[in-house]
Design a protein around this motif. Structure first.
Motif, PDB file in Angstrom:
ATOM      1  N   GLU A   1       0.845  -1.205   0.000  1.00 40.38           N
ATOM      2  CA  GLU A   1       0.000   0.000   0.000  1.00 40.38           C
ATOM      3  C   GLU A   1       0.883   1.260   0.000  1.00 40.38           C
ATOM      4  N   ASP A   2       1.912   1.245   0.821  1.00 38.06           N
ATOM      5  CA  ASP A   2       2.854   2.365   0.898  1.00 38.06           C
ATOM      6  C   ASP A   2       3.471   2.638  -0.479  1.00 38.06           C
ATOM      7  N   GLN A   3       3.837   1.572  -1.172  1.00 42.93           N
ATOM      8  CA  GLN A   3       4.435   1.726  -2.502  1.00 42.93           C
ATOM      9  C   GLN A   3       3.396   2.208  -3.523  1.00 42.93           C
ATOM     10  N   ALA A   4       2.141   1.844  -3.308  1.00 43.45           N
ATOM     11  CA  ALA A   4       1.069   2.316  -4.190  1.00 43.45           C
ATOM     12  C   ALA A   4       0.867   3.831  -4.030  1.00 43.45           C
ATOM     13  N   ILE A   5       0.955   4.316  -2.804  1.00 44.83           N
ATOM     14  CA  ILE A   5       0.822   5.762  -2.571  1.00 44.83           C
ATOM     15  C   ILE A   5       2.003   6.485  -3.220  1.00 44.83           C
ATOM     16  N   LYS A   6       3.176   5.880  -3.097  1.00 39.28           N
ATOM     17  CA  LYS A   6       4.369   6.454  -3.737  1.00 39.28           C
ATOM     18  C   LYS A   6       4.149   6.587  -5.253  1.00 39.28           C
ATOM     19  N   ARG A   7       3.631   5.537  -5.844  1.00 43.48           N
ATOM     20  CA  ARG A   7       3.350   5.535  -7.294  1.00 43.48           C
ATOM     21  C   ARG A   7       2.334   6.626  -7.638  1.00 43.48           C
ATOM     22  N   PHE A   8       1.323   6.775  -6.820  1.00 42.60           N
ATOM     23  CA  PHE A   8       0.298   7.786  -7.073  1.00 42.60           C
ATOM     24  C   PHE A   8       0.899   9.196  -7.033  1.00 42.60           C
ATOM     25  N   PHE A   9       1.779   9.440  -6.078  1.00 38.01           N
ATOM     26  CA  PHE A   9       2.422  10.758  -6.010  1.00 38.01           C
ATOM     27  C   PHE A   9       3.266  11.026  -7.258  1.00 38.01           C
ATOM     28  N   GLN A  10       3.963   9.987  -7.740  1.00 35.49           N
ATOM     29  CA  GLN A  10       4.715  10.135  -9.002  1.00 35.49           C
ATOM     30  C   GLN A  10       3.781  10.542 -10.131  1.00 35.49           C
ATOM     31  N   LEU A  11       2.661   9.839 -10.239  1.00 35.90           N
ATOM     32  CA  LEU A  11       1.698  10.108 -11.311  1.00 35.90           C
ATOM     33  C   LEU A  11       1.146  11.530 -11.205  1.00 35.90           C
ATOM     34  N   MET A  12       0.868  11.957  -9.999  1.00 35.94           N
ATOM     35  CA  MET A  12       0.358  13.325  -9.802  1.00 35.94           C
ATOM     36  C   MET A  12       1.390  14.349 -10.256  1.00 35.94           C
ATOM     37  N   LYS A  13       2.662  14.067  -9.971  1.00 27.79           N
ATOM     38  CA  LYS A  13       3.734  14.986 -10.402  1.00 27.79           C
ATOM     39  C   LYS A  13       3.859  14.986 -11.921  1.00 27.79           C
ATOM     40  N   GLU A  14       3.813  13.785 -12.507  1.00 24.07           N
ATOM     41  CA  GLU A  14       3.899  13.688 -13.974  1.00 24.07           C
ATOM     42  C   GLU A  14       2.786  14.474 -14.652  1.00 24.07           C
ATOM     43  N   GLN A  15       1.622  14.482 -14.048  1.00 19.88           N
ATOM     44  CA  GLN A  15       0.462  15.182 -14.627  1.00 19.88           C
ATOM     45  C   GLN A  15       0.423  16.654 -14.218  1.00 19.88           C
ATOM     46  N   ASN A  16       1.459  17.100 -13.508  1.00 17.12           N
ATOM     47  CA  ASN A  16       1.498  18.491 -13.043  1.00 17.12           C
ATOM     48  C   ASN A  16       0.336  18.846 -12.125  1.00 17.12           C
ATOM     49  N   MET A  17      -0.171  17.884 -11.403  1.00 14.28           N
ATOM     50  CA  MET A  17      -1.313  18.134 -10.534  1.00 14.28           C
ATOM     51  C   MET A  17      -0.910  18.154  -9.061  1.00 14.28           C
ATOM     52  N   TYR A  18       0.336  17.785  -8.804  1.00 13.74           N
ATOM     53  CA  TYR A  18       0.783  17.639  -7.418  1.00 13.74           C
ATOM     54  C   TYR A  18       0.741  18.962  -6.648  1.00 13.74           C
ATOM     55  N   LYS A  19       1.317  19.994  -7.212  1.00 15.61           N
ATOM     56  CA  LYS A  19       1.470  21.261  -6.493  1.00 15.61           C
ATOM     57  C   LYS A  19       0.161  21.941  -6.124  1.00 15.61           C
ATOM     58  N   ASP A  20      -0.878  21.700  -6.899  1.00 14.11           N
ATOM     59  CA  ASP A  20      -2.155  22.393  -6.656  1.00 14.11           C
ATOM     60  C   ASP A  20      -3.096  21.581  -5.786  1.00 14.11           C
ATOM     61  N   THR A  21      -2.555  20.604  -5.083  1.00 15.15           N
ATOM     62  CA  THR A  21      -3.427  19.661  -4.369  1.00 15.15           C
ATOM     63  C   THR A  21      -3.076  19.565  -2.891  1.00 15.15           C
ATOM     64  N   ILE A  22      -4.084  19.446  -2.056  1.00 12.48           N
ATOM     65  CA  ILE A  22      -3.882  19.081  -0.642  1.00 12.48           C
ATOM     66  C   ILE A  22      -4.266  17.606  -0.514  1.00 12.48           C
ATOM     67  N   PHE A  23      -3.381  16.832   0.110  1.00 12.97           N
ATOM     68  CA  PHE A  23      -3.590  15.393   0.255  1.00 12.97           C
ATOM     69  C   PHE A  23      -3.958  15.068   1.705  1.00 12.97           C
ATOM     70  N   VAL A  24      -5.050  14.384   1.878  1.00 16.77           N
ATOM     71  CA  VAL A  24      -5.471  13.944   3.216  1.00 16.77           C
ATOM     72  C   VAL A  24      -5.469  12.417   3.216  1.00 16.77           C
ATOM     73  N   ILE A  25      -4.553  11.849   3.965  1.00 14.87           N
ATOM     74  CA  ILE A  25      -4.349  10.394   3.932  1.00 14.87           C
ATOM     75  C   ILE A  25      -4.664   9.832   5.314  1.00 14.87           C
TER      76      ILE A  25
END
Ligand code: GP9
Ligand code: MN
Length: 402
Positions: A230-254
């Protein structure tokens, strides 16, 4: 029974007597996209915990250094499990003592988070989950809560190879979610409900990146491997968000939705942590992680006690949306009075100095049983809150509020 308009008024009066102070964090994430991630069956003890010298959750441990990390948050769910956690975040009300509100009261009026975000910022809201749309009656309840989209199992390419246990594995789940996520108009609120770390904690050899633990309880040994996945899946998701340029404009609640290791298997956790099997140790294992990540912000660990019900007001605080006049029991963790009890659905409670479980009152610093009188005022508050919450739900009292 409370069931008419004047009773709704009484409930309102009681709830509004709570403080709703603001801090300099109010509005810190105003207008950002919101990503909620429900970590299936994830307990807080796995955070910063090593097994055979290896961290169980290396990605989350690293993320915490750059996030608000709330380290004393308790699981407040009941029989509705994942759906109870969702319900608390969506409504700021407590789950019912039995069954799931999603199943029992899907037609009630609720002042939902989805509705609030729409009204105060024009958010589009969506839930992503790899299971069938009717599990926990989500399709119907989501419609009522005002979700614009529900990307359930039928939106995913689910094969024998990419699934295990309850359904699609978390990594392909996040990967396949991106196509629909990137289509959402901004700002959006997107909830991702992970699934792989579910009892009995099964994993394919190829997905295993940590050795199982070696306690006497196999369920606990396997849990370590599925939490790592699961931890590695979250890591992958953060990569994808960065690739899509969506990371910076987002607040993440985990957040962890509820315990994964039931009482039956808990001896393995005590063994893993090198602790005794005591009631207070059991109680503290009911903590779930809560991580709020705003890119660019410094990390801060907040040790104040709180519950899952408080996630909603905490998020609203950061988004700069007032919680005043709401019929909800959620309190921002940034302003929460630390002497207010955290209310558990099984009749227990935790306050700063005392804890009550299985009809025994404990002093949390001496860790000894003490007289009931020490817990009594907190239990009064806890019972009052649960009674009001149940009445709101069972009487559908929010329909009387404008
Ligand atoms: C199923 C998922 C897991 O859709 O929410 O269910 P749980 O048993 O944890 O409530
Ligand atoms: Mn769950």
């Amino acid at each position: 029974a409370l069931s008419d308009k004047s009773d709704a008024g009484n409930v309102s009066e009681y709830i509004q007597s709570k403080p709703h102070e603001q801090t300099d964090l109010f509005g810190l994430a105003k207008g950002k996209n919101v990503v909620l991630i429900s970590l299936e069956s994830t307990q807080n003890f796995v955070i910063n915990q090593k097994v055979n010298g290896e961290e169980i959750t290396p990605f989350l441990n690293d993320l915490i250094k750059k996030s608000f990390y709330f380290s004393n948050i308790y699981d407040q769910t009941a029989q509705g499990k994942t759906s109870d956690a969702e319900f608390m975040i969506d409504t700021g009300l407590y789950p019912l003592p039995s069954g799931s509100v999603f199943v029992r009261r899907p037609e009630n009026t609720f002042e939902s988070l989805e509705y609030l975000l729409k009204e105060n910022g024009g958010y589009t809201t969506a839930s992503f989950h790899g299971n069938d749309r009717d599990f926990w009656n989500r399709a119907q309840m989501y419609e009522n809560l005002g979700y614009d989209h529900f990307f359930s199992k039928k939106y995913y390419d689910v094969t024998k190879e990419n699934s295990i246990n309850y359904g699609i594995k978390d990594i392909p789940f996040f990967e396949q979610s991106m196509e629909n996520l990137t289509e959402l108009p901004e700002p959006f609120m997107a909830k991702f409900i992970t699934l792989s770390n579910h009892f009995p904690f099964l994993i394919d050899e190829a997905d295993r990146t940590i050795e199982p633990a070696n306690t006497e309880v196999d369920v606990v040994n396997r849990y370590v491997t599925t939490v790592r996945y699961e931890d590695q899946a979250i890591k992958r998701f953060f990569q994808l968000m960065k690739e899509q340029n969506m990371y910076k404009d987002t607040i993440f609640v985990i957040y962890g939705d509820h315990y994964g290791i039931s009482k039956k298997y808990e001896a393995g956790v005590h063994e893993l942590l090198g602790q005794e099997e005591t009631p207070l140790n059991h109680l503290e294992l009911q903590q779930v992680p809560l991580i709020i990540h705003i890119p660019g912000q410094d990390g801060r660990t907040i040790n104040k006690i709180g519950g899952e019900v408080d996630i909603r007001a905490t998020l609203l605080h950061l988004l700069g949306i007032s919680t005043e006049n709401q019929m909800a029991f959620s309190q921002s963790l940034f302003t929460r009075d630390s002497d207010k009890p955290v209310v558990l659905r099984d009749g227990g409670m935790i306050s700063k100095d005392y804890a009550y479980l299985n009809n025994v009152c404990y002093d949390r610093s001496s860790r000894k049983a003490v007289g009931y009188g020490n817990c009594a005022p907190y239990l009064d508050t806890a019972r009052k809150q649960l009674e009001l919450s149940d009445n709101i739900i069972l009487g559908d009292l929010l329909r009387f509020i404008d």
